[in-house]
Design an enzyme around this catalytic site. Structure first.
Site, short mmCIF file in Angstrom:
data_model
loop_
_atom_site.label_atom_id
_atom_site.label_comp_id
_atom_site.label_asym_id
_atom_site.label_seq_id
_atom_site.Cartn_x
_atom_site.Cartn_y
_atom_site.Cartn_z
N GLU A 1 0.80 -1.23 0.00
CA GLU A 1 0.00 0.00 0.00
C GLU A 1 0.83 1.28 0.00
O GLU A 1 0.61 2.18 0.82
CB GLU A 1 -0.97 -0.02 1.20
CG GLU A 1 -1.90 -1.22 1.15
CD GLU A 1 -2.82 -1.33 2.36
OE1 GLU A 1 -2.81 -0.44 3.22
OE2 GLU A 1 -3.55 -2.34 2.43
N GLU B 1 -6.31 -10.58 -1.30
CA GLU B 1 -7.11 -10.34 -0.09
C GLU B 1 -8.59 -10.31 -0.47
O GLU B 1 -9.34 -9.43 -0.04
CB GLU B 1 -6.70 -9.02 0.58
CG GLU B 1 -5.23 -8.97 0.94
CD GLU B 1 -4.81 -7.72 1.70
OE1 GLU B 1 -5.68 -6.97 2.18
OE2 GLU B 1 -3.60 -7.50 1.82
O1 G3I Z 1 -4.68 -8.13 18.82
C1 G3I Z 1 -5.41 -7.05 19.38
C2 G3I Z 1 -6.10 -7.49 20.61
O2 G3I Z 1 -5.13 -7.83 21.58
C3 G3I Z 1 -7.00 -6.36 21.11
O3 G3I Z 1 -7.75 -6.82 22.22
C4 G3I Z 1 -7.99 -5.92 20.02
C5 G3I Z 1 -8.84 -4.74 20.44
O4 G3I Z 1 -9.20 -3.96 19.33
O5 G3I Z 1 -7.22 -5.52 18.92
C6 G3I Z 1 -6.44 -6.58 18.38
O6 G3I Z 1 -5.76 -6.15 17.27
C7 G3I Z 1 -6.53 -5.94 16.11
C8 G3I Z 1 -6.07 -6.91 15.03
O7 G3I Z 1 -6.70 -6.62 13.81
C9 G3I Z 1 -6.34 -8.36 15.40
O8 G3I Z 1 -7.71 -8.59 15.49
C10 G3I Z 1 -6.31 -4.51 15.65
O9 G3I Z 1 -6.89 -3.63 16.58
C11 G3I Z 1 -6.91 -4.29 14.28
O10 G3I Z 1 -6.53 -3.01 13.81
C12 G3I Z 1 -6.39 -5.32 13.32
O11 G3I Z 1 -7.04 -5.13 12.08
C13 G3I Z 1 -6.40 -5.72 10.96
C14 G3I Z 1 -6.04 -4.63 9.97
O12 G3I Z 1 -5.54 -5.17 8.78
C15 G3I Z 1 -4.97 -3.71 10.52
O13 G3I Z 1 -3.77 -4.40 10.69
C16 G3I Z 1 -7.36 -6.71 10.33
O14 G3I Z 1 -7.54 -7.82 11.22
C17 G3I Z 1 -6.80 -7.20 9.01
O15 G3I Z 1 -7.77 -7.99 8.34
C18 G3I Z 1 -6.44 -6.02 8.12
O16 G3I Z 1 -5.84 -6.51 6.94
C19 G3I Z 1 -5.48 -5.52 5.96
C20 G3I Z 1 -4.23 -6.03 5.25
O17 G3I Z 1 -3.21 -6.32 6.18
C21 G3I Z 1 -3.75 -5.02 4.21
N1 G3I Z 1 -4.81 -4.68 3.29
C22 G3I Z 1 -6.08 -4.23 3.89
C23 G3I Z 1 -6.57 -5.29 4.88
C24 G3I Z 1 -7.90 -4.92 5.46
O18 G3I Z 1 -7.78 -3.74 6.19
#
Ligand code: G3I
Length: 358
Positions: free
Chosen positions: A144, A249
């Site tokens: 990205e 994705e």
């Molecule tokens: O692990 C913590 C947990 O300890 C905590 O209790 C919880 C509370 O919000 O958060 C957890 O972390 C979250 C994590 O996902 C695991 O569930 C983060 O807040 C959350 O921001 C994170 O979101 C991920 C996001 O990327 C940001 O990294 C999504 O699961 C994931 O599907 C998404 O994937 C991205 C690709 O990497 C890149 N392209 C876009 C795609 C969708 O956004």
């Protein structure tokens, strides 16, 4: 005896009909794994992961904030488990991702000088890429890096290191992961302006004689609004650069979009309201049909260009785990994948299998 035979024949039919089996002569079919799945705690998902797919991508555990939380601290626990799981179950692992402006560990966001950021990038890529070289199949080296208009994203990397940070990332990745395929990955790069930016970025890597093996179009799309023409043009344009084309994705949201625009930027969020969550108790048949049609149109195109496409990865195993239940509005019930909340195949799944045989 009869029960054993019945079980064997069911297992045989499942194997024959699995996504990976159906598409084995065309391209890999992959999925993204979250932490409970990597730890083999999602019992509903485990048979699906092992039977239906041929490749896995970690949804989060290889991102900077998780794998490299402090300057001298790396946390390889989950990433190592993912790699072992993949190798044990014959699933090719795609590393996601080395250099991304989002989900950076807090210490990186505080880096002030060009030299420190450059040192971070060197350490980060060397340590992680060399650890998994020969054990994983590929890396999303840079993720990205583009704005919607095709210009380079105004990230901390661009701001402090200049545009060369991209070629430098690929140089380092090739050095420390010589046996691993290297990709550029982004969303909306099927759209003409952003595609032009991605092509320029890829050419800048190739012009320096550096290795880039493929491009990942993320594929976060909306039901009945799949940009088929742009996708077709993109498959042709990227493969003309000598690259493998992947959809990395894939998911299709069925819920209303608060801004009426296509995006996958996790930093943009909107507030909950019931009108924005129309199917909390199940997907109406009419919408299920639309979802099936959208997947069908997409896979028809994928089949047409299977000589140019090397992998299609769904962003998650089943609807229950999808990030789209929480983005761009938290607390909604979405249905973007081909396995439902009970891990059962949806009509879209059967349609996709059928298309492979046509
Ligand atoms: O692990 C913590 C947990 O300890 C905590 O209790 C919880 C509370 O919000 O958060 C957890 O972390 C979250 C994590 O996902 C695991 O569930 C983060 O807040 C959350 O921001 C994170 O979101 C991920 C996001 O990327 C940001 O990294 C999504 O699961 C994931 O599907 C998404 O994937 C991205 C690709 O990497 C890149 N392209 C876009 C795609 C969708 O956004």
């Amino acid at each position: 005896m009869v029960i054993v035979l019945l079980k064997l024949s069911t297992a045989f039919t499942q194997a024959q009909n699995s996504l990976q089996q159906a598409y084995k002569n065309k391209f890999l079919i992959g999925t993204a794994l979250n932490a409970p799945q990597i730890l083999e705690k999602d019992s509903m998902a485990m048979p699906l992961i092992k039977n239906e797919f041929g490749a896995i991508t970690p949804e989060n555990c290889m991102k900077c904030e998780n794998i490299h939380p402090a300057w001298d601290t790396y946390n390889f626990e989950l990433a190592d488990k993912l790699v072992t799981f993949g190798n044990k179950n014959n699933l090719l692992v795609n590393g996601h991702t080395l250099i991304w402006h989002s989900q950076l560990a807090p210490f990186v966001k505080q880096i002030q000088s060009k030299d420190s950021l450059s040192l971070f990038m060197n350490n980060h890529i060397q340590t992680i890429a060399s650890r998994y070289d020969g054990k994983i199949f590929s890396w999303d080296v840079v993720n990205e890096a583009l704005e919607e208009d095709g210009s380079l994203r105004k990230s901390i990397f661009l701001e402090k290191l200049g545009p060369d940070y991209i070629t430098e990332s690929f140089r380092l990745a090739a050095k420390w992961a010589p046996h691993t395929e290297l990709y550029y990955n982004d969303y909306n790069i099927e759209q003409p302006k952003k595609r032009a930016g991605a092509i320029a970025l890829i050419k800048s890597i190739q012009a320096k004689g550096l290795r880039i093996d493929g491009v990942g179009i993320q594929g976060h799309w909306r039901v009945e609004k799949i940009p088929l023409q742009e996708i077709e043009e993109s498959i042709l344009a990227y493969s003309a650069l000598g690259l493998k084309v992947m959809f990395t994705e894939l998911d299709i949201t069925v819920l209303p979009n608060p801004w009426d625009k296509d995006a996958a930027d996790v930093n943009q969020k909107a507030t909950y309201n019931a009108l924005m969550n129309p199917y909390p108790n199940g997907l109406p048949d009419s919408v299920q049909q639309k979802l099936t049609n959208s997947y069908a149109a997409l896979f028809k195109l994928f089949v047409k260009y299977s000589d140019k496409i090397s992998r299609i990865t769904f962003w998650g195993v089943h609807d229950k785990q999808s990030w789209l239940n929480g983005w761009p509005i938290a607390g909604r019930t979405n249905y973007p994948l081909v396995f439902d909340r009970n891990g059962k195949p949806k009509p879209a799944y059967y349609k996709i299998i059928a298309l492979a045989k046509e």
